[in-house]
Enzyme design. Structure first.
Site, mmCIF file in Angstrom:
data_model
loop_
_atom_site.group_PDB
_atom_site.id
_atom_site.type_symbol
_atom_site.label_atom_id
_atom_site.label_comp_id
_atom_site.label_asym_id
_atom_site.label_seq_id
_atom_site.Cartn_x
_atom_site.Cartn_y
_atom_site.Cartn_z
ATOM 1 N N ALA A 29 0.807 -1.226 0.000
ATOM 2 C CA ALA A 29 0.000 0.000 0.000
ATOM 3 C C ALA A 29 0.841 1.278 0.000
ATOM 4 O O ALA A 29 0.444 2.292 -0.569
ATOM 5 C CB ALA A 29 -0.938 -0.002 1.201
ATOM 6 N N ARG A 41 -5.409 -0.975 5.347
ATOM 7 C CA ARG A 41 -5.238 -1.875 6.480
ATOM 8 C C ARG A 41 -4.605 -1.179 7.686
ATOM 9 O O ARG A 41 -4.463 -1.765 8.742
ATOM 10 C CB ARG A 41 -4.361 -3.071 6.090
ATOM 11 C CG ARG A 41 -5.097 -4.039 5.197
ATOM 12 C CD ARG A 41 -4.178 -5.155 4.758
ATOM 13 N NE ARG A 41 -4.725 -5.855 3.616
ATOM 14 C CZ ARG A 41 -5.562 -6.891 3.686
ATOM 15 N NH1 ARG A 41 -5.929 -7.360 4.842
ATOM 16 N NH2 ARG A 41 -6.015 -7.463 2.603
ATOM 17 N N HIS A 127 -3.501 -9.893 -4.474
ATOM 18 C CA HIS A 127 -4.795 -9.675 -3.826
ATOM 19 C C HIS A 127 -5.892 -9.296 -4.825
ATOM 20 O O HIS A 127 -6.921 -8.753 -4.451
ATOM 21 C CB HIS A 127 -4.670 -8.607 -2.729
ATOM 22 C CG HIS A 127 -3.796 -9.058 -1.590
ATOM 23 N ND1 HIS A 127 -3.347 -8.214 -0.596
ATOM 24 C CD2 HIS A 127 -3.298 -10.285 -1.278
ATOM 25 C CE1 HIS A 127 -2.601 -8.906 0.260
ATOM 26 N NE2 HIS A 127 -2.556 -10.155 -0.133
ATOM 27 N N CYS A 163 -27.123 -14.075 -16.167
ATOM 28 C CA CYS A 163 -27.945 -14.940 -15.320
ATOM 29 C C CYS A 163 -28.596 -14.185 -14.156
ATOM 30 O O CYS A 163 -29.372 -14.771 -13.400
ATOM 31 C CB CYS A 163 -27.111 -16.105 -14.789
ATOM 32 S SG CYS A 163 -26.048 -15.662 -13.404
ATOM 33 N N SER A 202 4.295 -3.332 4.758
ATOM 34 C CA SER A 202 4.623 -3.598 6.160
ATOM 35 C C SER A 202 4.999 -5.061 6.344
ATOM 36 O O SER A 202 5.422 -5.469 7.417
ATOM 37 C CB SER A 202 3.423 -3.257 7.038
ATOM 38 O OG SER A 202 2.292 -3.990 6.599
ATOM 39 N N ASN A 226 10.386 1.674 3.025
ATOM 40 C CA ASN A 226 9.076 1.718 3.685
ATOM 41 C C ASN A 226 9.122 2.800 4.761
ATOM 42 O O ASN A 226 10.138 2.985 5.423
ATOM 43 C CB ASN A 226 8.759 0.359 4.318
ATOM 44 C CG ASN A 226 7.300 0.249 4.740
ATOM 45 O OD1 ASN A 226 6.404 0.503 3.950
ATOM 46 N ND2 ASN A 226 7.076 -0.094 5.992
HETATM 47 ZN ZN LIG Z 1 -24.026 -14.879 -14.163
#
Ligand SMILES: [Zn+2]
Length: 259
Positions: A29, A41, A127, A163, A202, A226
């Site tokens: 981050a 975070r 992530h 859907c 971190s 950092n």
């Molecule tokens: Zn769908």
């Protein structure tokens, strides 16, 4: 740390990067705070501090399936910030390093897509990201950005055009596995690199934080940039406690001098 100390460390880092055969960057981050994206975070962040909301619940896969509206409302400020953010000088420095043939890949914990938007081509987003969105019923994928933009305008939970299932951004929620392919590629890159440049992380979140350990075990040199101390500072060859957007351009300038 005084300036002279910093300059010495920047020179050390430059030397290590200059002599690297396979440089890999690992980012968190902290590389994006200069683009206006808060470290969501960290303690100071509003997103994670709201008394009425437990992020571990709202931003979990279970919470999302149970109540997507609450998730979308919670993520709204972050999505808005990310969609409007632009890469900063630290992201741009990594593009220059790649263009110059020094940097082979970027492993990131960030979901903000700023590395790819800056122009890095080999990015492993551990992530996830907001580029795509997936239907939780039929698993079809759709462009994420227009769907988020629509949500920011009308506040309605997006649904699958095929859907009718709820659409979930391709970000990894709590209780959700990291993307297997990205994780394997990142582990492989960490094994092969001879220098790992850690920026703005971190190093607290597993298993992403295993990458520097894999690199170190395979004799790679470690550089950490950092703002705060990390628990892996002791095993790094150079540690600079400062903003990435301030330090990386200086490293680039020194690199030009040594070439
Ligand atoms: Zn769908």
């Amino acid at each position: 740390m005084n300036d002279e100390d910093n300059i010495h460390k920047i020179k050390q880092a430059t030397h290590i990067i200059h002599t690297a055969n396979n440089l890999v960057a690992f980012t968190g981050a902290g590389i994006s705070t200069d683009s206006g994206i808060p470290d969501f975070r960290s303690d100071v962040s509003g997103l994670w501090k709201r008394a009425d909301i437990d992020p571990l619940e709202v931003a979990s896969l279970f919470g999302f399936r149970r109540n997507p509206q609450t998730f979308y409302e919670w993520v709204r400020p972050l999505a808005n910030t990310i969609l409007n953010a632009t890469p900063n000088s630290a992201h741009e420095a990594l593009v220059t390093l790649e263009t110059d043939g020094l940097l082979t890949s970027v492993i990131t914990q960030n979901i903000d897509m700023l590395h790819t938007r800056a122009g890095n081509t080999n990015v492993y987003e551990l992530h996830g990201h907001m580029r795509l969105t997936t239907c939780i019923r039929c698993y079809h994928e759709f462009d994420g950005v227009p769907i988020l933009e629509q949500f920011l305008m009308d506040g309605l939970v997006p649904h699958c055009p095929d859907c009718g299932g709820v659409l979930k951004p391709n970000v990894i929620l709590f209780g959700e596995q990291l993307p297997v392919r990205e994780l394997r590629q990142a582990q492989e890159a960490s094994k092969k690199c001879d220098v790992m440049l850690i920026i703005g992380s971190s190093l607290e979140v597993a298993p992403a934080n295993q990458m520097p350990i894999i690199a170190k075990r395979n004799m790679a040199k470690i550089i950490i940039i950092n703002l705060e101390e990390t628990h892996l500072d002791h095993m790094a060859d150079v540690v600079i406690h400062a903003r990435a957007a301030q330090i990386l351009p200086q490293i680039l300038t020194h690199l030009q001098d040594v070439v």
